[in-house]
Write an enzyme that holds these catalytic residues in place. Structure first.
Site, short mmCIF file in Angstrom:
data_model
loop_
_atom_site.label_atom_id
_atom_site.label_comp_id
_atom_site.label_asym_id
_atom_site.label_seq_id
_atom_site.Cartn_x
_atom_site.Cartn_y
_atom_site.Cartn_z
N GLY A 265 3.37 23.44 14.18
CA GLY A 265 3.44 22.53 13.20
C GLY A 265 2.58 21.08 13.63
CB ALA A 266 3.12 18.17 14.40
CG MET A 267 1.97 18.56 21.02
SD MET A 267 3.64 19.16 21.96
CE MET A 267 3.97 17.91 23.22
CD GLU A 268 6.76 16.67 21.37
OE1 GLU A 268 7.73 16.98 22.26
OE2 GLU A 268 6.39 17.33 20.59
CG ASN A 269 0.09 15.59 22.34
OD1 ASN A 269 0.49 16.34 23.17
ND2 ASN A 269 -0.71 15.89 21.40
CG HIS A 301 10.48 17.09 14.55
ND1 HIS A 301 11.70 17.57 14.55
CD2 HIS A 301 9.63 17.39 15.62
CE1 HIS A 301 11.74 18.17 15.82
NE2 HIS A 301 10.60 18.19 16.22
CD GLU A 302 5.94 16.80 15.91
OE1 GLU A 302 6.26 16.72 17.23
OE2 GLU A 302 6.56 17.95 15.51
#
Length: 889
Positions: A265-269, A301-302
């Site tokens: 879904g996504a990535m919290e870099n 969330h991210e």
């Protein structure tokens, strides 16, 4: 350089700190689609307790090594394997420079550095950074990064990485550069870069301490108008985190980038979140109400990961739920708060529990069952699971239930005070919660250690003379498992409950020995195998409302009568328990009808169950959103999980029969509420209340479609033609497919032609095709799916497209997937093999479709097992092989 190869199973008990630490990293990229050169300069030190002879072993995959230098001197004696670079005879402190080549355009796995639509993007969690450069690719090695990006300006006009922009400049030959500094130490899985032709929506805001921050959402130019809602969600999340937890954005800027090709879904870099575009882009014409809710939740969330995941990260991947379970809980709380009224907040809780029961409870009962903190793995990407995320969130929620919101906040404050800038464990979080509240939470560790869903058995007894109501709580955990060989032990289970009198009013609760009643909700803590709780001054006829708010992730066993369930369905003041009573009532009816079908008897819904649904449908005091949830039947997958030998076709027939009984018996009410909700529901807005009206209206249409009459066909076609938003349009198409499959092609063709250039909407079109009850010519749907796989717009290289068509077919059209010919299983096996050659992560997730095959009755098992054995023996990636081997046991 000598070549070797090795593989291993990773075991939590074997954890050891790295022999070497990387303190600073300087990365220089000369970016190109076909060949990117990476120069990686690291300041490294050996731990003082480590022998001077210990080699430095760096992880690396699919890299072309150019050179290795130690303190500037070229090294030729390094050992290179398919997965590592080993260097010996190193000083205690040194600078290591490794120059490598990677090939983004050939990288179809979408991990590491890869190409998408002419741009370059990264995905490094969990172990993608090793596909960019050789490194100590583990989360407990944290360093500061300075990143220099160089590329052709006309191909890659935007160059982004983590942190703050230090400088940018034009270079010779049409090239340009950008230098990014990230002041916060981070593990390499949080590294990110983007090089692409993008534009940004920008907002400047002041944080709670008055510091100015720049927020940016980067997308392809044509998509810029569709970023307003995501930006609004980001600002709301930022404000909520400030107010709820006192957590402030730490970098000068926060960036989001949308990309079409993304495994998750996504990535919290850190400071540079990379998103699957479907969770950023939105407008009413192309985005459903559920899409809007997902965008708000995932953006939050991210962002929340900036603290719960980035500033405090995982010591090792066994602690994955430390960040994911905690952050899912935080985004659930945020989404509930954004809905406003308490009744609306309850609908978020219901949605979360429904997903947990359908996905995570099933996982707990499958060969892939594992604790929230696993004990071992072969492939870490296979453990991004509902257990780690959703059950992990429930474990965090139980802390708040036990300690109260203020106590939970004290625990969070202490957690950050102790561990900011560190890589820690689930135990460290538990210790902070315990110490901040002076509570002994040692037993609570079992929620992290033990796999499986415990059962909570409740028995009641009433003494009319003494007006004493006694509850006996017993937990069953012997079926749970531990990976460390120890027998399972009792859990610490918080049980929130109430009592309703014969009029449906909450009873003031006074435990025996208390002087006065203390509210109508009571938290009971079960730490022993069995315990009794006696309430006094309880009127006759009281009915217990158990596990309010779903206070623990357990199966509840209480022998409610059908009349008691209908009573709670009509009267319970706790919205979750009211919904849950209705689900139990409907589930029991579905199980009854499934059994009748197996005997060849007529399938007709119970009039008492239909009357209970009529009562709820007609109760205007219930919000439209809650009514829609209460009147939606349990899914076929959830019904199957309640059976020891499930027959997917029989379950489908039973569910279809109950829907038709409800449709026919309540036809007038469905039509009345469909008409009543019409004018408001058509308004184009993301307002949650209006979304609730649309949900109820579209539920009414779905039931009317079961009747299959000409008037109802006209309603569905008219709704499609007049739709002012994607929610109305999609719901009309689903209704048409449900009631008049052969008459839906005109609208489906129109839908495709309208949105042919929007890949997110074409994903929806493929999902609709997967839901067909038959092919357009009346043959089984599996043949139509095979045609869809050949469609010019379909590609196995797009995870979104694979999920839209194949996951929807296998999991959302179970009667057609499990067709008696076995063609569905053959199609599944062919695609697992094809996907594995392209993207092993996507293949492994698709392989899980059949992991629970032993839950089915024998004829299905007999068809599935040979297919599983054949695919498991084909030497696929370790991603898919681990899933298949566990499925076969």
């Amino acid at each position: 350089m000598k070549m070797t190869n090795r593989s291993r199973v990773v075991v939590r008990a074997d954890y050891q700190p790295s022999d070497y630490l990387i303190e600073t990293v300087g990365l220089e990229f000369d970016l190109a689609l076909e060949r990117t050169v990476v120069r990686n300069t690291m300041s490294i030190r050996r731990r003082t307790s480590v022998a001077a002879t210990a080699p430095l072993v760096l992880s690396g995959e699919q890299l072309e090594l150019i050179s290795v230098r130690v303190d500037g001197e070229l090294i030729t004696g390094a050992t290179v394997s398919n997965s590592s670079l080993a260097i010996e005879n190193l000083p205690e402190r040194f600078t290591l420079t490794v120059e490598t080549v990677c090939r983004p355009s050939e990288n179809t796995s979408l991990t590491g550095l890869y190409a998408s639509n002419g741009g370059l993007f990264t995905q490094c969690e969990a172990e993608g950074f090793r596909r960019i450069t050789y490194f100590l690719d583990r989360p407990d090695v944290m360093a500061t990064y300075r990143v220099t990006l160089r590329a052709q300006r006309d191909s890659f006009p935007v160059l982004l990485s983590n942190g703050n922009l230090a400088c940018s400049a034009d270079l010779a030959d049409g090239r340009h550069m950008a230098v990014w500094d990230d002041p916060f130490p981070k593990p390499c899985y949080l590294f990110a870069l983007v090089a692409a032709d993008l534009v940004a929506r920008e907002e400047r805001i002041a944080t709670i301490s008055g510091k100015e921050k720049l927020l940016q959402i980067w997308v392809e130019p044509a998509d810029l108008p569709k970023t307003a809602y995501a930006m609004d969600s980001l600002i709301k999340a930022l404000r909520w985190d400030e107010e709820r937890y006192g957590l402030e954005l730490d970098l000068d800027r926060f960036m989001i980038v949308a990309v079409s090709d993304f495994n998750m879904g996504a990535m919290e870099n850190k400071g540079l979140n990379i998103f699957n575009a479907k969770f950023i882009l939105a407008d009413p014409e192309t985005t459903t109400d559920q899409d809007y809710a997902n965008i708000e939740s995932i953006v939050a969330h991210e962002y929340f990961h900036n603290w719960t995941g980035n500033r405090v990260t995982c010591r090792d991947w066994f602690q994955l739920s430390l960040k994911e379970g905690l952050t899912v809980f935080r985004d659930q709380e945020f989404s509930a708060d954004m809905r406003g009224a308490s009744s609306a907040q309850a609908t978020k809780r219901i949605e979360s529990v429904r997903m947990l029961r359908q996905m995570q409870f099933a996982e707990d009962a499958s060969p892939m069952a594992h604790p929230v903190r696993p004990e071992s793995y072969q492939e870490i990407n296979n453990f991004y699971t509902p257990t780690v995320y959703n059950k992990g969130a429930e474990v965090v929620r139980m802390y708040q239930t036990l300690l109260g919101r203020s106590g939970f906040r004290r625990g969070m404050d202490l957690y950050f005070q102790r561990h900011d800038g560190q890589a820690v464990t689930c135990d460290d979080f538990r210790f902070a919660m315990a110490d901040a509240n002076d509570r002994d939470l040692k037993q609570f560790e079992r929620w992290y250690q033990q796999a499986g869903t415990p059962r909570l058995e409740v028995a009641s007894q009433y003494d009319s003379k003494a007006k004493r109501f006694t509850l006996t709580l017993t937990q069953h955990y012997a079926h749970c498992t531990r990976g460390d060989g120890v027998s399972p032990q009792p859990f610490h289970i918080p049980v929130v409950m109430g009592l309703l009198d014969s009029y449906g009013k909450d009873v003031p609760l006074r435990l025996e020995g208390e002087a006065t009643p203390n509210g109508t909700n009571r938290l009971l803590e079960l730490t022993e195998p069995t315990r009794q709780f006696a309430f006094v001054d309880v009127p006759a006829g009281a009915v217990p409302s158990l596990l309010r708010g779903f206070s623990a992730p357990v199966y509840l066993d209480y022998k409610y009568s059908r009349e008691q369930l209908a009573f709670l369905f009509a009267h319970d003041s706790d919205p979750f328990s009211r919904w849950d009573a209705g689900q139990s009532l409907l589930l029991n009816e579905l199980l009854r009808l499934t059994e009748l079908g197996a005997k060849g008897e007529p399938l007709v819904g119970d009039p008492a169950v239909i009357a209970a649904c009529d009562t709820v449908l007609s109760d205007a005091s219930i919000s439209p959103t809650l009514r829609e949830l209460m009147l939606t039947l349990p899914s076929e997958a959830f019904v199957a999980e309640q059976m020891t030998a499930a027959d997917p076709l029989a379950i489908h027939s039973a569910r279809k029969a109950l829907r038709q009984s409800l449709a026919a018996s309540l036809a007038g009410q469905w039509r009345y509420y469909y008409d009543t909700c019409h004018s408001d529901a058509q308004r184009v807005t993301e307002d949650a209340e209006l979304a609730g009206l649309r949900a109820l209206r579209n539920l009414c249409l779905s039931y009317l479609a079961e009747l299959g009459g000409p008037e109802d066909l006209h309603l569905a076609k008219l709704q499609y033609a007049a739709a002012a938003n994607m929610t109305e349009r999609m719901s009309a198409l689903v209704a048409l497919l449900t009631g008049w499959n052969f008459l839906a092609d005109e609208e489906l063709n129109d839908f495709y032609s309208r949105f042919e250039k929007d890949p997110r909407v074409i994903d929806k079109w493929f999902a609709l095709q997967a839901l067909r009850p038959t092919s357009p010519d009346g043959t089984p749907t599996v043949g139509w799916i095979q045609e869809m796989l050949k469609h010019r717009a379909f590609t196995l290289k797009s995870p979104n497209r694979v999920r839209a068509l194949m996951h929807t077919f296998c999991e959302g059209n179970r009667a057609q997937f499990h067709i008696a010919t076995g063609e569905g299983y053959q199609l599944w096996s062919d695609l697992v093999v094809q996907l594995d050659a392209i993207n092993p992560q996507v293949a492994a997730r698709f392989a899980r479709v059949l992991e629970g095959w032993r839950k089915y009755s024998r004829p299905y098992q007999a068809r599935i097992k040979p297919v599983l054995e054949r695919v498991a023996g084909m030497g696929l990636s370790r991603n898919a092989t681990e899933i298949l081997e566990k499925a076969l046991g």
